[in-house]
Motif scaffolding. Structure first.
Motif, PDB file in Angstrom:
ATOM      1  N   THR A   1     -26.009  -5.379   8.297  1.00 48.39           N
ATOM      2  CA  THR A   1     -25.351  -6.575   9.130  1.00 48.39           C
ATOM      3  C   THR A   1     -23.940  -6.994   8.399  1.00 48.39           C
ATOM      4  O   THR A   1     -22.924  -7.146   8.877  1.00 48.39           O
ATOM      5  N   LYS A   2     -23.952  -7.076   7.074  1.00 52.42           N
ATOM      6  CA  LYS A   2     -23.028  -7.740   6.093  1.00 52.42           C
ATOM      7  C   LYS A   2     -21.761  -6.710   6.196  1.00 52.42           C
ATOM      8  O   LYS A   2     -20.548  -7.225   6.520  1.00 52.42           O
ATOM      9  N   VAL A   3     -21.965  -5.509   6.116  1.00 50.09           N
ATOM     10  CA  VAL A   3     -21.164  -4.479   5.927  1.00 50.09           C
ATOM     11  C   VAL A   3     -20.488  -4.187   7.302  1.00 50.09           C
ATOM     12  O   VAL A   3     -19.045  -4.051   7.532  1.00 50.09           O
ATOM     13  N   LEU A   4     -21.009  -4.392   8.423  1.00 49.64           N
ATOM     14  CA  LEU A   4     -20.380  -4.469   9.606  1.00 49.64           C
ATOM     15  C   LEU A   4     -19.528  -5.640   9.852  1.00 49.64           C
ATOM     16  O   LEU A   4     -18.546  -5.445  10.495  1.00 49.64           O
ATOM     17  N   ASN A   5     -20.344  -6.774   9.662  1.00 51.02           N
ATOM     18  CA  ASN A   5     -19.495  -8.073   9.930  1.00 51.02           C
ATOM     19  C   ASN A   5     -18.122  -7.850   8.737  1.00 51.02           C
ATOM     20  O   ASN A   5     -17.058  -8.416   9.365  1.00 51.02           O
TER      21      ASN A   5
ATOM     22  N   ALA B   1      -9.378  -6.326  -3.622  1.00 52.86           N
ATOM     23  CA  ALA B   1     -10.082  -5.165  -3.931  1.00 52.86           C
ATOM     24  C   ALA B   1     -11.762  -5.234  -3.547  1.00 52.86           C
ATOM     25  O   ALA B   1     -12.207  -4.271  -3.161  1.00 52.86           O
ATOM     26  N   ILE B   2     -12.188  -6.194  -3.713  1.00 50.54           N
ATOM     27  CA  ILE B   2     -13.669  -6.685  -3.277  1.00 50.54           C
ATOM     28  C   ILE B   2     -13.836  -5.969  -1.819  1.00 50.54           C
ATOM     29  O   ILE B   2     -14.792  -5.509  -1.268  1.00 50.54           O
ATOM     30  N   LEU B   3     -12.882  -6.628  -0.970  1.00 54.91           N
ATOM     31  CA  LEU B   3     -12.922  -6.320   0.488  1.00 54.91           C
ATOM     32  C   LEU B   3     -12.835  -4.700   0.936  1.00 54.91           C
ATOM     33  O   LEU B   3     -13.774  -4.426   1.539  1.00 54.91           O
ATOM     34  N   GLU B   4     -11.927  -4.098  -0.157  1.00 53.62           N
ATOM     35  CA  GLU B   4     -11.806  -2.787   0.019  1.00 53.62           C
ATOM     36  C   GLU B   4     -13.088  -1.889  -0.158  1.00 53.62           C
ATOM     37  O   GLU B   4     -13.659  -1.099   0.536  1.00 53.62           O
ATOM     38  N   LYS B   5     -13.752  -2.680  -1.289  1.00 56.68           N
ATOM     39  CA  LYS B   5     -14.905  -1.964  -1.665  1.00 56.68           C
ATOM     40  C   LYS B   5     -16.051  -1.986  -0.606  1.00 56.68           C
ATOM     41  O   LYS B   5     -16.816  -1.210  -0.413  1.00 56.68           O
ATOM     42  N   ASP B   6     -15.956  -3.163   0.142  1.00 58.97           N
ATOM     43  CA  ASP B   6     -16.953  -3.560   1.218  1.00 58.97           C
ATOM     44  C   ASP B   6     -16.801  -2.604   2.319  1.00 58.97           C
ATOM     45  O   ASP B   6     -17.605  -2.208   2.863  1.00 58.97           O
ATOM     46  N   VAL B   7     -15.634  -2.408   2.603  1.00 60.85           N
ATOM     47  CA  VAL B   7     -15.205  -1.375   3.615  1.00 60.85           C
ATOM     48  C   VAL B   7     -15.727   0.025   3.094  1.00 60.85           C
ATOM     49  O   VAL B   7     -16.464   0.600   4.091  1.00 60.85           O
TER      50      VAL B   7
ATOM     51  N   PRO C   1     -11.831   2.442  10.193  1.00 60.35           N
ATOM     52  CA  PRO C   1     -12.125   1.712   8.756  1.00 60.35           C
ATOM     53  C   PRO C   1     -11.618   2.511   7.732  1.00 60.35           C
ATOM     54  O   PRO C   1     -11.107   1.602   6.651  1.00 60.35           O
ATOM     55  N   GLU C   2     -11.231   3.745   7.775  1.00 56.04           N
ATOM     56  CA  GLU C   2     -10.694   4.394   6.562  1.00 56.04           C
ATOM     57  C   GLU C   2      -8.966   3.972   6.690  1.00 56.04           C
ATOM     58  O   GLU C   2      -8.304   3.716   5.557  1.00 56.04           O
ATOM     59  N   LEU C   3      -8.574   3.577   7.796  1.00 55.22           N
ATOM     60  CA  LEU C   3      -7.102   3.059   7.834  1.00 55.22           C
ATOM     61  C   LEU C   3      -7.122   1.635   7.221  1.00 55.22           C
ATOM     62  O   LEU C   3      -6.382   1.249   6.319  1.00 55.22           O
ATOM     63  N   LEU C   4      -8.274   0.698   7.526  1.00 55.79           N
ATOM     64  CA  LEU C   4      -8.289  -0.632   7.074  1.00 55.79           C
ATOM     65  C   LEU C   4      -8.535  -0.523   5.466  1.00 55.79           C
ATOM     66  O   LEU C   4      -7.576  -1.310   4.987  1.00 55.79           O
ATOM     67  N   LYS C   5      -9.212   0.472   4.910  1.00 54.28           N
ATOM     68  CA  LYS C   5      -9.399   0.404   3.382  1.00 54.28           C
ATOM     69  C   LYS C   5      -8.023   0.724   2.969  1.00 54.28           C
ATOM     70  O   LYS C   5      -7.768   0.354   1.867  1.00 54.28           O
ATOM     71  N   GLN C   6      -7.268   1.670   3.514  1.00 51.17           N
ATOM     72  CA  GLN C   6      -5.937   2.083   2.809  1.00 51.17           C
ATOM     73  C   GLN C   6      -4.847   0.834   2.898  1.00 51.17           C
ATOM     74  O   GLN C   6      -4.306   0.749   2.152  1.00 51.17           O
ATOM     75  N   MET C   7      -4.983   0.141   4.087  1.00 59.91           N
ATOM     76  CA  MET C   7      -4.113  -0.976   4.308  1.00 59.91           C
ATOM     77  C   MET C   7      -4.202  -2.156   3.211  1.00 59.91           C
ATOM     78  O   MET C   7      -3.514  -2.874   2.622  1.00 59.91           O
TER      79      MET C   7
END
Length: 267
Positions: A165-169, A231-237, A253-259
């Motif tokens: 649930t958390k990673v989807l949130n 960086a932690i939020l990138e790790k969560d994605v 999600p890949e685009l969000l990670k890069q952004m």
């Protein structure tokens, strides 16, 4: 006698430990940093002292490597804490990794996954949202801990369902972070007042947690730096992507990670 310990007294863990103690829970902390860095909080970097009598362990360390160190590696509390009854995993990690812990940890130790949302401000205020997975009896026994640290506690299902649930949130959180920062950049280019724009968003269809609490969120203006909250939020994605359904479209999600990785500091 029971002893509750929290491993990882950092950005989130410090507020969590403080609020457990405010709630009458005689909790102690473990961190690899010197105890003098934590003021009046009862924190030690002595693994043996922390493990002595420990019955409930909450892990709030950064990632899977550090979680392995706490559970099986240099600290190795799974074996070092001989009275250990329950482990609560509150870090945001890959759901695949978390579910696999059940096969790595002795059956007599209960496992609960209870990642949280709300950023450092929520940890300090005691208003975190917890997503809890695990068997009924240990979850019920641990419920007062969650109530001391949070105001929104959600029972999601069995062990592993909390982190799923958390990673989807956090995919949504990442999109809110990236898009809120983008509209503020565009607002600056158009000479719009940020305060007025955010006040409008709060009452309009673009409302989201990141925009609503922009002035209270400690990482709201951060750019990407290794180890910081962006960086932690990138790790969560990345953790969400690790558990993506087979054949899923992961382009967004890949685009969000890069952004997130490309995010620059904001004045």
């Amino acid at each position: 006698m029971t002893k509750t310990g929290l491993a990882g007294v950092g950005r989130m863990g410090s507020g969590m430990l403080t609020n457990m103690r405010k709630g009458g829970i005689d909790a102690v902390g473990f961190d690899i940093r010197p105890a003098g860095e934590f003021g009046n909080l009862p924190v030690t970097n002595d693994a043996d002292a922390f493990a002595n009598g420990l019955t409930t362990l909450i892990t709030v360390v950064r990632d899977m490597v550090q979680t392995d160190e706490v559970l099986f590696g240099p600290q190795g509390f799974v074996l070092r804490a001989t009275d250990l009854e329950t482990i609560i995993v509150s870090s945001t990690l890959s759901p695949k990794y978390v579910r696999a812990l059940r096969d790595r940890i002795p059956d007599h130790i209960n496992l609960i996954d209870a990642p949280m949302s709300g950023a450092q401000v929520g940890a300090i205020e005691g208003t975190l949202a917890f997503m809890v997975g695990g068997d009924d009896a240990p979850v019920e026994a641990a419920w007062p801990l969650f109530e001391a640290m949070g105001s929104n506690i959600h029972r999601m299902g069995g062990f592993g369902d909390g982190i799923q649930t958390k990673v989807l949130n956090n995919l949504l959180c990442a999109s809110h972070t990236v898009m809120t920062r983008l509209i503020l950049d565009w607002a600056s280019d158009a000479d719009l007042d940020h305060g007025k724009l955010l006040a409008l968003v709060e009452k309009a269809t673009g409302q989201n947690w990141f925009a609503s609490r922009f002035e209270q969120i400690e990482f709201a203006r951060q750019g990407y730096e290794t180890g910081n909250t962006v960086a932690i939020l990138e790790k969560d994605v990345a953790a969400a992507l690790d558990a993506a359904p087979e054949g899923a479209d992961t382009a967004l999600p890949e685009l969000l990670k890069q952004m997130l990785h490309n995010l620059e500091p904001m004045d």
